[in-house]
Design a protein around this motif. Structure first.
Motif, PDB file in Angstrom:
ATOM      1  N   ALA A 154       0.741  -1.194  -0.048  1.00  0.00           N
ATOM      2  CA  ALA A 154       0.010   0.122  -0.191  1.00  0.00           C
ATOM      3  C   ALA A 154       0.943   1.179   0.082  1.00  0.00           C
ATOM      4  O   ALA A 154       0.522   2.261  -0.562  1.00  0.00           O
ATOM      5  N   LEU A 155       2.195   1.202   0.576  1.00  0.00           N
ATOM      6  CA  LEU A 155       3.013   2.379   0.865  1.00  0.00           C
ATOM      7  C   LEU A 155       3.562   2.636  -0.735  1.00  0.00           C
ATOM      8  O   LEU A 155       3.578   3.860  -1.225  1.00  0.00           O
ATOM      9  N   LEU A 156       3.886   1.606  -1.383  1.00  0.00           N
ATOM     10  CA  LEU A 156       4.470   1.876  -2.754  1.00  0.00           C
ATOM     11  C   LEU A 156       3.002   2.485  -3.631  1.00  0.00           C
ATOM     12  O   LEU A 156       3.503   3.344  -4.490  1.00  0.00           O
ATOM     13  N   GLU A 157       2.038   1.847  -3.398  1.00  0.00           N
ATOM     14  CA  GLU A 157       0.807   2.529  -4.263  1.00  0.00           C
ATOM     15  C   GLU A 157       0.613   3.908  -3.998  1.00  0.00           C
ATOM     16  O   GLU A 157       0.394   4.665  -4.782  1.00  0.00           O
ATOM     17  N   VAL A 158       0.659   4.318  -2.555  1.00  0.00           N
ATOM     18  CA  VAL A 158       0.587   5.856  -2.364  1.00  0.00           C
ATOM     19  C   VAL A 158       1.801   6.682  -3.025  1.00  0.00           C
ATOM     20  O   VAL A 158       1.406   7.871  -3.470  1.00  0.00           O
ATOM     21  N   ARG A 159       2.803   6.094  -3.082  1.00  0.00           N
ATOM     22  CA  ARG A 159       3.811   6.917  -3.669  1.00  0.00           C
ATOM     23  C   ARG A 159       3.452   7.149  -5.159  1.00  0.00           C
ATOM     24  O   ARG A 159       3.699   8.095  -5.749  1.00  0.00           O
ATOM     25  N   GLN A 160       3.071   5.848  -5.718  1.00  0.00           N
ATOM     26  CA  GLN A 160       2.760   6.066  -7.229  1.00  0.00           C
ATOM     27  C   GLN A 160       1.555   6.882  -7.392  1.00  0.00           C
ATOM     28  O   GLN A 160       1.543   7.587  -8.423  1.00  0.00           O
ATOM     29  N   ALA A 161       0.703   6.970  -6.665  1.00  0.00           N
ATOM     30  CA  ALA A 161      -0.673   7.831  -6.570  1.00  0.00           C
ATOM     31  C   ALA A 161      -0.199   9.211  -6.658  1.00  0.00           C
ATOM     32  O   ALA A 161      -0.777  10.241  -7.068  1.00  0.00           O
ATOM     33  N   ARG A 162       0.849   9.542  -5.602  1.00  0.00           N
ATOM     34  CA  ARG A 162       0.900  10.970  -5.186  1.00  0.00           C
ATOM     35  C   ARG A 162       1.803  11.380  -6.542  1.00  0.00           C
ATOM     36  O   ARG A 162       1.637  12.720  -6.920  1.00  0.00           O
ATOM     37  N   ALA A 163       2.537  10.738  -7.371  1.00  0.00           N
ATOM     38  CA  ALA A 163       3.240  10.863  -8.568  1.00  0.00           C
ATOM     39  C   ALA A 163       2.256  11.199  -9.517  1.00  0.00           C
ATOM     40  O   ALA A 163       2.537  12.145 -10.397  1.00  0.00           O
ATOM     41  N   ALA A 164       1.252  10.354  -9.524  1.00  0.00           N
ATOM     42  CA  ALA A 164       0.159  10.571 -10.591  1.00  0.00           C
ATOM     43  C   ALA A 164      -0.698  11.789 -10.432  1.00  0.00           C
ATOM     44  O   ALA A 164      -0.782  12.765 -11.331  1.00  0.00           O
ATOM     45  N   PHE A 165      -0.799  12.095  -9.175  1.00  0.00           N
ATOM     46  CA  PHE A 165      -1.453  13.368  -8.567  1.00  0.00           C
ATOM     47  C   PHE A 165      -0.723  14.601  -8.999  1.00  0.00           C
ATOM     48  O   PHE A 165      -1.228  15.578  -9.705  1.00  0.00           O
ATOM     49  N   GLU A 166       0.602  14.503  -8.857  1.00  0.00           N
ATOM     50  CA  GLU A 166       1.464  15.752  -8.992  1.00  0.00           C
ATOM     51  C   GLU A 166       1.423  15.704 -10.846  1.00  0.00           C
ATOM     52  O   GLU A 166       1.175  17.018 -11.238  1.00  0.00           O
ATOM     53  N   ARG A 167       1.461  14.877 -11.429  1.00  0.00           N
ATOM     54  CA  ARG A 167       1.521  14.941 -13.169  1.00  0.00           C
ATOM     55  C   ARG A 167      -0.013  15.498 -13.432  1.00  0.00           C
ATOM     56  O   ARG A 167      -0.089  16.494 -14.161  1.00  0.00           O
ATOM     57  N   MET A 168      -1.133  15.215 -12.698  1.00  0.00           N
ATOM     58  CA  MET A 168      -2.299  15.695 -13.268  1.00  0.00           C
ATOM     59  C   MET A 168      -2.672  17.255 -12.908  1.00  0.00           C
ATOM     60  O   MET A 168      -3.015  17.997 -13.615  1.00  0.00           O
ATOM     61  N   VAL A 169      -1.958  17.646 -11.673  1.00  0.00           N
ATOM     62  CA  VAL A 169      -1.983  19.108 -11.383  1.00  0.00           C
ATOM     63  C   VAL A 169      -1.127  19.837 -12.066  1.00  0.00           C
ATOM     64  O   VAL A 169      -1.602  20.816 -12.633  1.00  0.00           O
ATOM     65  N   LYS A 170       0.047  19.410 -12.553  1.00  0.00           N
ATOM     66  CA  LYS A 170       0.768  19.946 -13.520  1.00  0.00           C
ATOM     67  C   LYS A 170       0.371  20.049 -14.945  1.00  0.00           C
ATOM     68  O   LYS A 170       0.264  21.287 -15.373  1.00  0.00           O
ATOM     69  N   ALA A 171      -0.412  19.038 -15.283  1.00  0.00           N
ATOM     70  CA  ALA A 171      -1.115  19.164 -16.562  1.00  0.00           C
ATOM     71  C   ALA A 171      -2.189  20.266 -16.455  1.00  0.00           C
ATOM     72  O   ALA A 171      -2.594  20.827 -17.743  1.00  0.00           O
ATOM     73  N   LEU A 172      -2.963  20.467 -15.315  1.00  0.00           N
ATOM     74  CA  LEU A 172      -3.809  21.422 -15.275  1.00  0.00           C
ATOM     75  C   LEU A 172      -3.376  22.876 -15.501  1.00  0.00           C
ATOM     76  O   LEU A 172      -3.961  23.902 -15.948  1.00  0.00           O
TER      77      LEU A 172
END
Length: 125
Positions: A71-89
């Motif tokens: 779950a910790l590994l998935e959190v890290r990946q989800a945070r990176a995905a969130f960062e990319r999405m916010v940057k895309a905005l």
């Protein structure tokens, strides 16, 4: 500015982020889709963190050895995905609130090109 209703199924953190962004910015339909996924990702991060908190940072692997909680590994990946999405905005910060998204993109591209060019010269390349 017209209030945009939050998508169904969002939890507290996702709803709060939706409200924060939609109350401050006018987004087109494509940007709203990115925002929706970003909000869902925040909610997923919360759920994954809750699972990691419940079971701890280390769990037993398939042969009984201790391994990092997946779950910790998935959190890290989800945070990176969130960062990319916010940057895309490409939302403006307080420093560049007067720039359009296109101007910010051009500015970022120019900055990267300059860094690549000057970085090569500085290293003798």
């Amino acid at each position: 500015m017209t209030k945009v209703r939050a998508p169904s199924g969002l939890n507290a953190r996702g709803k709060a982020f939706w409200a924060l962004i939609t109350e401050g910015f006018e987004l087109d339909s494509a940007e709203l889709e990115v925002l929706k996924e970003a909000c869902r990702t925040l909610d997923e991060i919360d759920a994954l963190k809750a699972a990691a908190d419940e079971h701890g940072p280390m769990v037993k692997g398939s042969t009984g050895q201790l391994v990092v909680n997946p779950a910790l590994l998935e959190v890290r990946q989800a945070r990176a995905a969130f960062e990319r999405m916010v940057k895309a905005l490409a939302l403006p910060s307080e420093d560049d609130e007067h720039q359009t998204a296109a101007e910010r993109s051009i500015s970022e591209d120019a900055s990267k090109a300059a860094q690549a060019r000057w970085g090569k010269r500085a290293s003798g390349g």
